[in-house]
Design a protein around this motif. Structure first.
Motif, PDB file in Angstrom:
ATOM      1  N   PRO A 219       4.841  54.396   9.690  1.00 46.37           N
ATOM      2  CA  PRO A 219       3.953  54.345  10.860  1.00 46.37           C
ATOM      3  C   PRO A 219       4.054  53.028  11.618  1.00 46.37           C
ATOM      4  CG  PRO A 219       2.753  55.060   8.901  1.00 46.37           C
ATOM      5  CD  PRO A 219       4.116  54.692   8.449  1.00 46.37           C
ATOM      6  N   PHE A 220       4.075  53.137  12.934  1.00 49.13           N
ATOM      7  CA  PHE A 220       4.053  52.009  13.883  1.00 49.13           C
ATOM      8  C   PHE A 220       5.339  51.196  13.911  1.00 49.13           C
ATOM      9  CE2 PHE A 220      -0.485  52.564  12.549  1.00 49.13           C
ATOM     10  CZ  PHE A 220      -0.920  53.142  13.733  1.00 49.13           C
ATOM     11  N   GLN A 221       6.358  51.607  13.181  1.00 47.82           N
ATOM     12  CA  GLN A 221       7.629  50.883  13.274  1.00 47.82           C
ATOM     13  C   GLN A 221       8.325  51.194  14.593  1.00 47.82           C
ATOM     14  OE1 GLN A 221       9.804  52.112   9.763  1.00 47.82           O
ATOM     15  NE2 GLN A 221       9.259  50.271   8.625  1.00 47.82           N
ATOM     16  N   THR A 222       8.968  50.190  15.150  1.00 47.86           N
ATOM     17  CA  THR A 222       9.838  50.360  16.317  1.00 47.86           C
ATOM     18  C   THR A 222      11.137  49.634  16.015  1.00 47.86           C
ATOM     19  OG1 THR A 222       9.148  48.315  17.413  1.00 47.86           O
ATOM     20  CG2 THR A 222       7.811  50.309  17.841  1.00 47.86           C
ATOM     21  N   ARG A 223      12.141  49.855  16.847  1.00 51.82           N
ATOM     22  CA  ARG A 223      13.417  49.158  16.641  1.00 51.82           C
ATOM     23  C   ARG A 223      13.220  47.644  16.702  1.00 51.82           C
ATOM     24  NH1 ARG A 223      16.160  51.980  21.743  1.00 51.82           N
ATOM     25  NH2 ARG A 223      14.435  53.410  21.373  1.00 51.82           N
ATOM     26  N   ASP A 224      12.304  47.185  17.572  1.00 51.25           N
ATOM     27  CA  ASP A 224      12.081  45.745  17.713  1.00 51.25           C
ATOM     28  C   ASP A 224      11.294  45.184  16.531  1.00 51.25           C
ATOM     29  OD1 ASP A 224      13.421  45.687  20.134  1.00 51.25           O
ATOM     30  OD2 ASP A 224      11.605  46.024  21.317  1.00 51.25           O
ATOM     31  N   SER A 225      10.284  45.936  16.080  1.00 52.01           N
ATOM     32  CA  SER A 225       9.482  45.429  14.956  1.00 52.01           C
ATOM     33  C   SER A 225      10.320  45.388  13.676  1.00 52.01           C
ATOM     34  CB  SER A 225       8.230  46.286  14.749  1.00 52.01           C
ATOM     35  OG  SER A 225       8.544  47.537  14.147  1.00 52.01           O
ATOM     36  N   PHE A 226      11.154  46.401  13.479  1.00 52.44           N
ATOM     37  CA  PHE A 226      11.975  46.417  12.269  1.00 52.44           C
ATOM     38  C   PHE A 226      13.081  45.366  12.353  1.00 52.44           C
ATOM     39  CE2 PHE A 226      14.657  48.392   8.912  1.00 52.44           C
ATOM     40  CZ  PHE A 226      13.671  48.499   7.935  1.00 52.44           C
ATOM     41  N   ALA A 227      13.576  45.101  13.561  1.00 49.51           N
ATOM     42  CA  ALA A 227      14.567  44.036  13.729  1.00 49.51           C
ATOM     43  C   ALA A 227      13.961  42.688  13.345  1.00 49.51           C
ATOM     44  CB  ALA A 227      15.061  44.006  15.175  1.00 49.51           C
ATOM     45  N   ALA A 228      12.664  42.496  13.653  1.00 50.92           N
ATOM     46  CA  ALA A 228      11.988  41.252  13.267  1.00 50.92           C
ATOM     47  C   ALA A 228      11.892  41.140  11.752  1.00 50.92           C
ATOM     48  CB  ALA A 228      10.601  41.203  13.900  1.00 50.92           C
ATOM     49  N   THR A 229      11.597  42.253  11.081  1.00 56.28           N
ATOM     50  CA  THR A 229      11.584  42.264   9.607  1.00 56.28           C
ATOM     51  C   THR A 229      12.969  41.951   9.065  1.00 56.28           C
ATOM     52  OG1 THR A 229       9.680  43.722   9.259  1.00 56.28           O
ATOM     53  CG2 THR A 229      11.418  43.821   7.617  1.00 56.28           C
ATOM     54  N   LEU A 230      13.989  42.600   9.614  1.00 60.15           N
ATOM     55  CA  LEU A 230      15.358  42.377   9.132  1.00 60.15           C
ATOM     56  C   LEU A 230      15.801  40.929   9.321  1.00 60.15           C
ATOM     57  CD1 LEU A 230      17.175  45.606  10.383  1.00 60.15           C
ATOM     58  CD2 LEU A 230      16.830  44.920   8.006  1.00 60.15           C
ATOM     59  N   GLU A 231      15.411  40.335  10.440  1.00 61.11           N
ATOM     60  CA  GLU A 231      15.775  38.940  10.696  1.00 61.11           C
ATOM     61  C   GLU A 231      15.229  38.034   9.591  1.00 61.11           C
ATOM     62  OE1 GLU A 231      15.424  35.748  14.397  1.00 61.11           O
ATOM     63  OE2 GLU A 231      14.902  37.854  14.714  1.00 61.11           O
ATOM     64  N   GLN A 232      13.973  38.281   9.195  1.00 62.02           N
ATOM     65  CA  GLN A 232      13.369  37.499   8.121  1.00 62.02           C
ATOM     66  C   GLN A 232      14.038  37.795   6.778  1.00 62.02           C
ATOM     67  OE1 GLN A 232       8.836  37.481   8.475  1.00 62.02           O
ATOM     68  NE2 GLN A 232       9.393  39.008  10.019  1.00 62.02           N
ATOM     69  N   VAL A 233      14.356  39.051   6.534  1.00 64.28           N
ATOM     70  CA  VAL A 233      14.986  39.442   5.270  1.00 64.28           C
ATOM     71  C   VAL A 233      16.381  38.853   5.156  1.00 64.28           C
ATOM     72  CG1 VAL A 233      15.975  41.427   4.066  1.00 64.28           C
ATOM     73  CG2 VAL A 233      13.617  41.525   4.879  1.00 64.28           C
ATOM     74  N   ILE A 234      17.147  38.892   6.226  1.00 60.23           N
ATOM     75  CA  ILE A 234      18.501  38.319   6.211  1.00 60.23           C
ATOM     76  C   ILE A 234      18.441  36.831   5.885  1.00 60.23           C
ATOM     77  CG2 ILE A 234      20.463  37.727   7.698  1.00 60.23           C
ATOM     78  CD1 ILE A 234      19.999  40.509   9.069  1.00 60.23           C
ATOM     79  N   ALA A 235      17.401  36.159   6.399  1.00 58.92           N
ATOM     80  CA  ALA A 235      17.245  34.724   6.112  1.00 58.92           C
ATOM     81  C   ALA A 235      16.969  34.485   4.633  1.00 58.92           C
ATOM     82  CB  ALA A 235      16.112  34.154   6.963  1.00 58.92           C
TER      83      ALA A 235
END
Length: 460
Positions: A219-235
């Motif tokens: 729920p409430f995920q978007t391509r931009d919100s998940f990209a923000a999560t991925l950016e943090q995870v990649i770090a």
């Protein structure tokens, strides 16, 4: 951010049907209740002849809170009193299993899953490991693969130090999403600092590999919100990532009824999230192993795939080939010799069988020759993203192109859509076809039900 391959959303939507994940073949709906304790005991005894190493899976079903997306067999409770009787039943099961096994066989792999394995106290974890060592003889080999699933809300740096002392060398952390709005919607509020603290400590302690679990389609995920999560995870630089497709099936999984369908991302947005995920992780240097798994090129999963030794089981992809899998605990599934056997999925039934002195086998299946051919074909396709028909012919003493003629005919439509290449005696998934590898595998499935939508999740 460039796409790693040509993207065709229309084609992906057309093939986004329901189908198995092929953690096994035949799949669980084919298991029969006519298969019981005696059949499982016979398979355990037969397996000693080959002397393959053992892989032990232990299902620890307890969770303090229920995550709304969950489709696992679990028991939601805040009481730690449930653990002792469950560990006692696990020990009874281990005794009954070990009587049939040559326990000199190496336990090359161990996996504690759930539920929340870290629901157990440190003393309870020690007790369970001691019992497992007494029954099977755990390995201290450098190349052993001993993993545990961790809820960062139920663990700290002392937990990791204790797990390392017990012999675990791989960790899998449940994250799902770092966006607070998404976390609240799925009843899993987990501040980023909890995850980061554990990752830093795991790195300091020298754990061999660390996996993070994410889910897209919540729920409430978007391509931009998940990209923000991925950016943090990649770090955070984990060695592996499992990015699962959320399958909304509230008619089967009660917790999912807490999720409002109108809050889920649209099919178009979900595809956009997947596209963003693949592009970002590829750019960050991860290899797309297949389905929902990504790994660094130096990780053992990526190495096993390059060497053609990658396997698939109920825990996902595995780098330890040719192990007999013994499942312990409620709902656990074993793959021993030429059978699959599943324990009772009800905790009461599981405990009742053991209290009566019986193995808690509820159902299973013994593979026919045809099952074994197709199992091998599907596993190699899922693991290698291609299938060598000459190797299949040699392994089973058959003319594979003739034996699987109907399956290859079904692949011709997918070939016209550039999802698969039929090149001589090889079946090769294209980059876009890799995203639909479950659909490609379905061509080889002789047991697929007429209406898979009632039993299986969507492919993408």
């Amino acid at each position: 951010m460039a796409d790693p391959f040509a993207w065709d959303a229309t084609l992906l939507r057309r093939y986004d049907t329901h189908g198995p994940r092929y953690s096994s073949y035949p799949t669980v709906p084919s298991f029969s209740e006519d298969f019981g304790e005696m059949e499982y005991q016979a398979a355990l005894a037969r397996s000693n002849a080959d002397g393959r190493p053992l892989s032990l899976y232990v299902h620890l079903p307890f969770c303090r809170k229920s995550c709304h997306y969950c489709a696992c067999t679990k028991v939601t409770t805040k009481s730690s009193k449930v653990v002792e009787p469950y560990v006692s039943r696990l020990d009874r099961e281990m005794v009954l299993v070990s009587r049939q096994l040559d326990t000199r066989r190496e336990v090359a792999q161990l996996h504690w899953g759930g539920g929340t394995p870290t629901f157990l106290s440190l003393d309870q974890m020690s007790d369970l490991i001691d019992r497992m060592h007494a029954r099977f003889g755990l390995s201290s080999a450098r190349d052993r693969d001993y993993a545990i699933e961790i809820d960062p809300r139920e663990a700290d740096v002392f937990t990791l130090r204790h797990l390392q002392a017990l012999g675990f060398n791989r960790l899998s952390l449940g994250v799902q999403d770092l966006d607070p709005k998404v976390q609240r919607a799925v009843n899993r509020v987990q501040p980023r600092i909890l995850t980061e603290a554990l990752i830093d400590e795991a790195d300091r302690l020298g754990f061999r590999s660390l996996n993070l679990d994410l889910i897209y389609g919540l729920p409430f995920q978007t391509r931009d919100s998940f990209a923000a999560t991925l950016e943090q995870v990649i770090a955070m630089a984990p060695a592996r990532l499992s990015i699962f497709n959320y399958a909304h099936m509230p008619e089967r999984f009660t917790p999912q009824r807490q999720i409002r369908e109108e809050d889920l991302p649209s099919a178009e947005e979900k595809l956009a999230i997947l596209r963003t995920t693949i592009a970002m992780l590829t750019e960050a240097g991860y290899v797309h192993i297949g389905m929902d798994h990504f790994a660094r090129p130096t990780d053992s999963l990526a190495i096993a795939q390059r060497e053609g030794t990658l396997q698939r089981n109920f825990q996902g992809y595995s780098s330890h080939a040719q192990c007999d899998l013994v499942g312990l605990g409620v709902s656990a599934i074993s793959c021993i010799d030429d059978v699959y056997a599943q324990n009772h999925t009800s905790l009461d039934a599981y405990e009742g069988a053991l209290d009566a002195g019986h193995l808690p086998t509820a159902r299973g299946i013994r593979l026919t020759f045809d099952d074994r051919v197709r199992q091998h074909a599907i596993e190699r396709l899922m693991c290698d993203m291609e299938l060598d028909l000459d190797e299949l012919s040699e392994t089973f003493g058959i003319d594979a192109p003739r034996y699987l003629a109907e399956a290859l005919e079904r692949l011709e439509t997918l070939q016209r859509d550039d999802l698969v290449i039929l090149e001589g005696k090889r079946v090769i998934a294209t980059p876009l076809g890799r995203l639909l590898i479950r659909h490609l595998a379905m061509a080889f499935d002789a047991r697929l039900p007429l209406h898979p939508d009632s039993q299986f999740s969507r492919i993408v």
